[in-house]
Scaffold this active site. Structure first.
Site, short mmCIF file in Angstrom:
data_model
loop_
_atom_site.label_atom_id
_atom_site.label_comp_id
_atom_site.label_asym_id
_atom_site.label_seq_id
_atom_site.Cartn_x
_atom_site.Cartn_y
_atom_site.Cartn_z
N THR A 173 13.21 94.18 -59.35
CA THR A 173 11.97 94.81 -59.81
C THR A 173 11.77 96.21 -59.26
OG1 THR A 173 10.94 92.64 -59.91
CG2 THR A 173 9.46 94.50 -59.80
N ASP A 175 19.22 91.47 -62.32
CA ASP A 175 18.11 90.66 -61.81
C ASP A 175 18.77 89.74 -60.78
OD1 ASP A 175 15.19 89.39 -63.01
OD2 ASP A 175 16.40 88.15 -61.69
N SER A 176 18.14 89.57 -59.63
CA SER A 176 18.84 88.85 -58.56
C SER A 176 19.04 87.37 -58.86
CB SER A 176 18.12 89.04 -57.22
OG SER A 176 16.99 88.23 -57.14
N SER A 177 18.46 86.87 -59.94
CA SER A 177 18.74 85.48 -60.33
C SER A 177 20.18 85.34 -60.80
CB SER A 177 17.80 85.04 -61.45
OG SER A 177 16.48 85.28 -61.06
N1 ASP Z 1 13.35 88.71 -60.79
C1 ASP Z 1 13.38 89.79 -59.87
C2 ASP Z 1 14.68 89.72 -59.07
O1 ASP Z 1 14.77 88.96 -58.15
C3 ASP Z 1 12.20 89.74 -58.98
C4 ASP Z 1 12.18 90.82 -57.93
O2 ASP Z 1 12.87 91.80 -58.02
O3 ASP Z 1 11.44 90.68 -56.97
O4 ASP Z 1 15.61 90.41 -59.40
#
Ligand code: ASP
Length: 343
Positions: A15, A59-61
């Protein structure tokens, strides 16, 4: 030879590096070459800030073992050129990545600070600006020419935490991370107050960035009503070598015969099972209740106060190093990078 303080900022995604698209309003990554436009304050640091952007950013997922290894290699490649490193990363899996990097980077002598944000830098009320600026300050902090925090850390919302002690516990608050079993490495207010007796001491050995992680590990979360079929099929997954079993409270699990038999069988066929607590704080204590005595007798290893994130990545690292089970069991009981409280 470093002449002036210099920090490498590695942007993996998340994000923090997003901005609302002018036409659709959806969050899209912005070009980091324009970072000064979003945080003009960066120009006020009187040292060098360089950027390395992952391609593609993620995206870290979608985080995975290859990216962790690549991150380790980037830090190793630039290790002598910079005083410290800031890793911009999505918050969702940041605790896993910081844990993994703590094992990958052996003999670390410089700060590696993971940070991110809950609101993008392109949003007025963003928490990213403060998180980034303070992370840079911490990555550059020295005393007697020695880095104050030679560790892999997570910095988020005024809290500096040892990376392998963190978990993300809040999906909305700026205060999104918890270090349930270790006090903060630094408290940030008007001053940055370092908790020096907890921060790891510098190592005077050459940095190693390990390149092998083994994906044959998994997390098993126990729940009331867990059944035989589920347990049997989970523990017989092909290629599975190690399991982080999240149990109840101080390490308790069902004491029914079928449950213990399945665990015992899996262990005798070569699986390593590490018992960690589902709680955000506190430790597994085998023997405190009868329900954990049986686990201990079956060969389950007590994980003490290690987090699931650190336990999982530590197993990936130890299996990746090619150790035999006996060595892995011994090393899971001791602290390698400050990831658990021993003794
Ligand atoms: N979905 C985002 C991620 O982890 C959330 C964030 O950046 O905090 O990449």
């Amino acid at each position: 030879m470093i002449e002036e303080t210099s920090i490498l900022i590695i942007y993996t995604g998340g994000t923090i590096g997003m901005i609302a698209d002018k036409d659709t309003g959806a969050l899209v990554p912005f070009n980091f070459d324009n970072i000064n436009k979003h945080i003009p304050e960066l120009a006020r640091f009187n040292f060098t800030l360089d950027f390395h952007c992952f391609e593609p950013i993620m995206d870290s997922s979608n985080m995975n073992l290859d990216v962790w290894i690549e991150l380790g290699q980037i830090i190793k490649k630039h290790y002598e050129d910079y005083d410290g490193f800031v890793v911009l990363h999505g918050s969702d899996t940041m605790a896993y990545s910081a844990s993994a990097l703590s094992f990958i980077l052996e003999n670390l002598n410089k700060p590696v600070i993971f940070t991110g944000s809950q609101l993008p830098l392109g949003v007025l009320r963003t928490d990213g600006r403060e998180n980034l600026i303070t992370s840079i300050e911490i990555a550059a902090a020295k005393e007697d020419d020695t880095p104050i925090v030679p560790e892999v850390c997570v910095y988020f919302e005024n809290k500096l935490m040892r990376g392998n002690r963190t978990s993300k516990y809040n999906a909305e608050n700026f205060n999104a991370f918890v270090s349930g079993n270790l006090p903060l490495l630094a408290d940030i207010g008007i001053y940055i107050k370092y908790n020096r007796n907890i921060i790891l001491k510098p190592k005077f050995k050459k940095l190693k960035a390990h390149k092998n992680l083994d994906s044959g590990v998994a997390v098993l979360k126990l729940f009331p009503g867990i059944n035989k079929e589920f347990m049997k099929s989970f523990l017989s997954i092909k290629g599975l070598k190690g399991v982080v079993m999240e149990s109840f409270g101080s390490g308790n699990a069902p004491s029914e015969k079928w449950f213990i038999d399945i665990i015992r069988e899996a262990i005798s066929s070569g699986l390593i099972i590490l018992n960690v607590t589902q709680c955000m704080s506190g430790a597994v204590e085998h023997g405190k209740y009868e329900t954990s005595v049986l686990l201990e007798k079956s060969g389950v290893i007590g994980g003490g106060d290690i987090t699931t994130e650190a336990a999982l990545t530590k197993l990936m690292y130890l299996f990746g190093e090619g150790h035999d089970n006996e060595t892995i069991i011994r090393l899971m009981k001791i602290s390698l990078r400050g990831e658990m409280t021993v003794g």
